[in-house]
Write an enzyme that holds these catalytic residues in place. Structure first.
Site, PDB file in Angstrom:
ATOM      1  N   CYS A 159       0.801  -1.222   0.000  1.00  0.00           N
ATOM      2  CA  CYS A 159       0.000   0.000   0.000  1.00  0.00           C
ATOM      3  C   CYS A 159       0.836   1.276   0.000  1.00  0.00           C
ATOM      4  O   CYS A 159       0.350   2.338  -0.386  1.00  0.00           O
ATOM      5  CB  CYS A 159      -0.931   0.023   1.220  1.00  0.00           C
ATOM      6  N   HIS A 189      -2.815   7.982   6.440  1.00  0.00           N
ATOM      7  CA  HIS A 189      -3.036   6.706   5.747  1.00  0.00           C
ATOM      8  C   HIS A 189      -4.520   6.366   5.826  1.00  0.00           C
ATOM      9  O   HIS A 189      -5.140   6.060   4.812  1.00  0.00           O
ATOM     10  CB  HIS A 189      -2.173   5.617   6.375  1.00  0.00           C
ATOM     11  N   HIS A 244      -9.498   2.612  -1.188  1.00  0.00           N
ATOM     12  CA  HIS A 244      -8.083   2.317  -0.991  1.00  0.00           C
ATOM     13  C   HIS A 244      -7.484   1.857  -2.315  1.00  0.00           C
ATOM     14  O   HIS A 244      -7.850   0.806  -2.847  1.00  0.00           O
ATOM     15  CB  HIS A 244      -7.939   1.224   0.067  1.00  0.00           C
ATOM     16  N   SER A 252      10.604  40.940 -59.949  1.00  0.00           N
ATOM     17  CA  SER A 252      10.919  42.301 -60.385  1.00  0.00           C
ATOM     18  C   SER A 252      11.927  42.931 -59.429  1.00  0.00           C
ATOM     19  O   SER A 252      12.998  42.382 -59.192  1.00  0.00           O
ATOM     20  CB  SER A 252       9.637  43.128 -60.515  1.00  0.00           C
TER      21      SER A 252
END
Length: 977
Positions: free
Chosen positions: A195, A331, A368, A630
């Site tokens: 995790c 967390h 999660h 020209s």
């Protein structure tokens, strides 16, 4: 926290990020896709609103996803998940990946590859210039796709081979594939700590930057739960929520919910970011990582001691006290044990307080995300710092008892609120991520220092968009147009700077010049598309008399000092020749209309074109050839280095004066072929063809009465024509006297061999390289017809020519478009309107001519703007689980493969092409298709050769085919035995 460490941190109150220039790491780019959010704008809006993006799946959705009926009937089955939109979609072509390889690849790899590109592009860091050593630190979740889709197809495994499957799916190749596909040569390291994976990747990337292994670093992670349209089974005392709701730090919290997502950040040493003018979202002031070890009740359980240690060391690394943290992204898994241990560890490190730190967890919004959880929280905290707002803790009902303690340093917010900066200190945030198995990481953030520069004033500029294909270009232009329409206050120079110098440029291009962002948004809609040539050869077309306009040099004169210096110098050189300051005509308003007087028109045009040509040179445009119409041929000679500017102006001033003194005459444009026009010219009328500008654009010169009779004949014949606003018969026999006098003056001028090819409009051909024009050339040029059509045909014969009209107006490119040999040649009018060079410069770039855009902006202040990333082409690349037939159906025995002979090449080529189609997954393979151009790579090439050898029973040497890897070449080897 130990007293010793507390004292050390109190003794080192580094409260300003700029005090740690060698330590701080800047976050200079971000990208992500999360449940309910296709990009970071949607993500932030959902966070601010406290929106819960976890989906509740219907029984119909679950059945369609193949969820067994027994699971649906199970009371413990929870039909909830954080869903990621479109995981089956991938822009394989953009990254050069064959369709078959893309379908074989773990979708997590694909998602992270696209997100890496978007993160770099968001920071203006995807360019055509090297960025130093760019590292990649990333990880992914469990590969459900390999288990359930790839390994379920034995035929696919046999065809592709085990090694191909491993390379496409193994986590070891996640970071390395990003490095390979994006051309990044820093460390590419896979990170796997469950995790905490993606936040550990950020920590390691910071270390790599501080040690010098990386100059820039990508860090993040991805997790794709599969099948997506499925719930999970709740287990009592487990970590999953029984009701599909994730409520971190709520008294009723009882578990988490799985979700899918992907996120990456781009990191750079803060001092380097300041030096390079990067847009800094926030600073990483410090971080730490550790593991709980065995000091916990089980392998998957959190450890309070490990969390205390990692927090303590992170704040020590940052050199700040925890009390300075205003927001902490925890967390926060919403399990009883997890939340209790995390709050206990936080309280031990932070000590007592009075609710000065707001506590949050993005898992309440999106579930999660496993390997992507840490970076999702980090991005949330960075957005809070950048927007100076603290988002609410979604779904909060009643906070845990620990948070009701009056002495707690933490608070939780039910609604979003402004984030007020503490007196004398910057805003700070922190992010925690704790992995199953005990690897903990904590990151300390500081808001980016305020930019001392004032906001960029808006000003006209050029906005660029490009893409590998035209459909992708249209999508990118539409996305940018919507963004600019939604943000009309964006300073256009900021937008232009970002698109010009901080985006990679592809072959299909759009460029629009506009005064402001809202106008640019409108111009992008339906803007013309050009395809850039590789190594284009620019041919300057320098117009003659008739293109002039008063004030035609004003805009460039005011904006570019080098252009102004050339105009000033030329005007001073010409003043004694003309008795007039050409700046009054070129830069001023010219109220008397002197710009149209032949003796002034010609030197004014030549000086203007000379200055424009040199200005283009300062932008990096080097012409391969020059073509003057020209009097424009004098500007060509001067730019080529044949004539000095002083001599050029002396010749042109004399030419103009002589022509003005010539007998009265006129000119008529006839819209017919030269042979038709010659048939209308009566011998006694003394009429001449003065110019052939296109197949049916011919100019006739002569006396006024003769032209009147010609017009009558043309009317009778039904031939369209118009009279030019001139009182002299240029490029005709009536210029004979002027030509003789000019020849005498030209003989006094010292000419030199030119350094650039010049295409003569006297002959229509290229002048001899490195040689001088023949004696009498300028007299002949005045008297002879202008063979512009022939000269353009010569110019267009260059395979990569781009014709650029360097002067006011667009008459020359208008004629060029009518010439069949030049119809496929890109044409650009540099100055289609007075005061407008920007649209011409944009068209030059869109044709493939690379410009020094910093020189084009000429010091206009600008900073990088936040712009949307280019959209990826959404194509499905997904292996469907093979379904076995109910009963085998016998098929007729195939005819044996014919033995290849010298007369059977076509069937052999067809069989080899079929092998390629199967391996690469491409629909079309021709006899001369190149294996590597179709997206093949070396390992697949070896596998293809092996299949060819098995099919035909003929040895084929790989080395013999490396130079020409086509079905035809391989078939020749097979047939040759």
């Amino acid at each position: 926290m130990s007293d010793e460490l507390n004292d050390r941190m109190n003794d080192k109150p580094n409260d300003r990020a700029s005090d740690r220039p060698g330590h701080d790491i800047a976050i200079v780019g971000m990208a992500g896709r999360f449940p309910g959010a296709a990009d970071l704008d949607e993500y932030w809006n959902g966070l601010l609103a406290g929106r819960v993006a976890v989906a509740r799946l219907s029984r119909e959705e679950l059945r369609a996803a193949g969820v067994p009926a027994a699971d649906l009937a199970d009371p413990a089955y929870v039909p909830a998940r954080g869903l990621l939109a479109g995981p089956e979609l991938f822009d394989a072509e953009f990254f050069g990946i064959p369709p078959r390889e893309a379908a074989l690849m773990d979708p997590q790899h694909r998602l992270l590859l696209e997100t890496a590109w978007e993160a770099l592009e968001s920071g203006g860091l995807i360019t055509d210039r090297p960025a130093g050593r760019v590292g990649v630190f990333a990880g992914s979740g469990f590969n459900y796709y390999l288990q359930q889709q790839v390994l379920a197809d034995p035929e696919l495994l046999a065809e592709q081979g085990l090694l191909s499957v491993v390379l496409a799916n193994e986590k070891d190749h996640l970071a390395a594939r990003i490095a390979y596909r994006l051309g990044l040569n820093g460390p590419a390291i896979g990170v796997q700590t469950a995790c905490s994976t993606s936040l550990v990747a950020v920590h390691l990337a910071c270390q790599s930057l501080r040690t010098g292994d990386s100059d820039l670093a990508l860090a993040g992670g991805v997790d794709l739960e599969f099948p997506q349209q499925a719930g999970y089974r709740y287990e009592p005392k487990g970590i999953m929520s029984p009701d599909g709701a994730c409520r971190p730090f709520d008294a009723a919290a009882n578990g988490t919910v799985p979700g899918s997502g992907v996120g990456m950040v781009v990191l750079k040493r803060a001092a380097d970011a300041v030096r390079d003018g990067d847009r800094v979202h926030a600073l990483i002031s410090g971080s730490a990582v550790n593991n709980d070890g065995a000091a916990k009740v089980g392998y998957t359980a959190p450890g309070a001691g490990g969390q205390v240690d990692v927090l303590t060391r992170a704040y020590a690394a940052a050199g700040v006290h925890p009390s300075t943290i205003g927001y902490l992204e925890a967390h926060g898994t919403a399990t009883e044990v997890g939340d209790a241990i995390e709050l206990s560890a936080l309280r031990e490190v932070f000590g007592d307080g009075r609710g000065t730190c707001s506590l949050g967890s993005v898992k309440a919004n999106i579930g999660h995300l496993s390997a992507a959880a840490g970076v999702a929280g980090l991005i949330k905290a960075v957005l809070a710092l950048r927007h100076r707002r603290i988002p609410p803790l979604a779904g909060l009902d009643r906070p845990r008892a620990e948070l009701d303690d009056p002495a707690s340093p933490f608070t939780v917010d039910r609604v979003a609120r402004e984030w007020t900066a503490p007196a004398g200190r910057p805003r700070r945030a922190a992010v925690s991520s704790f992995g199953l198995g005990g690897t903990n990481v904590h990151v300390v953030l500081t808001e980016a220092p305020a930019d001392p520069a004032p906001p960029t004033p808006t000003a006209p500029d050029v906005v660029l968009v490009s893409a590998p294909t035209e459909p992708a270009l249209r999508s990118a232009a539409e996305r940018l147009a919507r963004h600019l329409a939604d943000h009309p206050g964006l300073p256009l120079p900021d937008v232009a700077l970002t698109t010009q110098q901080h985006r990679r440029h592809f072959a299909h291009r759009i460029a629009v010049a506009a005064p402001d962002a809202a106008s640019a948004a409108r111009a992008l809609t339906g803007a013309p598309v050009r395809t850039a040539l590789r190594r284009p050869e620019v041919v300057f077309l320098l117009p003659g008399q008739g293109a002039e306009a008063p004030g035609m040099a004003e805009w460039a004169y005011r904006r570019y000092p080098s252009f102004a210096a050339d105009i000033d110098r030329g005007s001073e050189l010409a003043r004694h020749l003309l008795g007039v300051d050409l700046r009054d005509l070129l830069v001023g308003r010219d109220p008397e209309g002197l710009i149209h007087r032949t003796d002034l028109t010609q030197p004014a045009l030549v000086l203007h074109e000379y200055a424009l040509g040199r200005l283009l040179g300062s932008f990096g445009v080097r012409p391969a050839a020059l073509l003057g119409h020209s009097v424009g041929e004098y500007a060509a000679a001067c730019l080529a280095g044949e004539l000095e500017l002083a001599d050029t102006l002396r010749l042109v001033a004399e030419r103009g004066a002589l022509m003005r003194r010539a007998p009265e005459g006129g000119m008529v444009v006839v819209l017919a072929a030269p042979d038709v026009v010659r048939g209308q010219l009566a011998g006694p009328d003394r009429l001449d063809i003065a110019a052939v500008n296109a197949p049916e654009v011919v100019v006739v010169s002569g006396p006024p009465d003769a032209l009147t009779r010609l017009r009558a004949r043309l009317d009778t014949a039904g031939i369209q024509h118009r009279v030019l606003p001139t009182e002299r018969a240029f490029h005709s026999r009536m210029m004979a006297g002027a030509a003789a006098a000019l020849d005498a003056v030209a003989a006094t001028v010292e000419a030199k061999p030119g350094g650039i090819d010049v295409i003569s409009t006297v002959s229509g051909r290229l002048l001899p390289a490195g040689g001088l024009r023949p004696a009498g050339y300028w007299a002949e040029q005045l008297r002879s017809p202008v063979r512009y059509q022939d000269a353009v045909v010569t110019a267009a014969a260059r395979s990569r020519a781009v014709l650029v009209e360097v002067g006011p107006g667009s008459g020359l490119i208008g004629s060029a478009r009518q010439i069949p040999e030049a119809r496929r040649t890109p044409v650009v009018a540099l100055q289609p309107r007075r005061g407008d060079l920007l649209s011409g410069l944009g068209a030059l770039w869109a044709s493939g001519v690379e410009l020094d855009w910093a020189a084009v902006r000429a010091g206009t202040p600008a900073v990088r703007a936040p712009l949307p990333a280019r959209p990826f082409a959404a194509a499905r690349h997904w292996l469907d689980t093979p379904v076995a037939p109910a009963a085998p159906v016998p098929a007729p025995a195939p005819d044996p493969d014919p033995v290849p002979t010298g007369t059977e090449e076509d069937p052999t080529v067809q069989q080899i092409a079929e092998i390629w189609r199967s391996l690469l997954g491409v629909p079309t393979v021709g006899p001369d298709s190149d294996f590597f151009t179709l997206g093949g790579e070396s390992l697949l090439f070896i596998r293809m050769i092996a299949q060819v050898q098995r099919r035909f029973g003929v040895p084929v040497r790989i080395a013999d085919l490396a130079e020409a890897p086509t079905p035809r070449a391989i078939a020749a080897h097979v047939i040759g035995g």
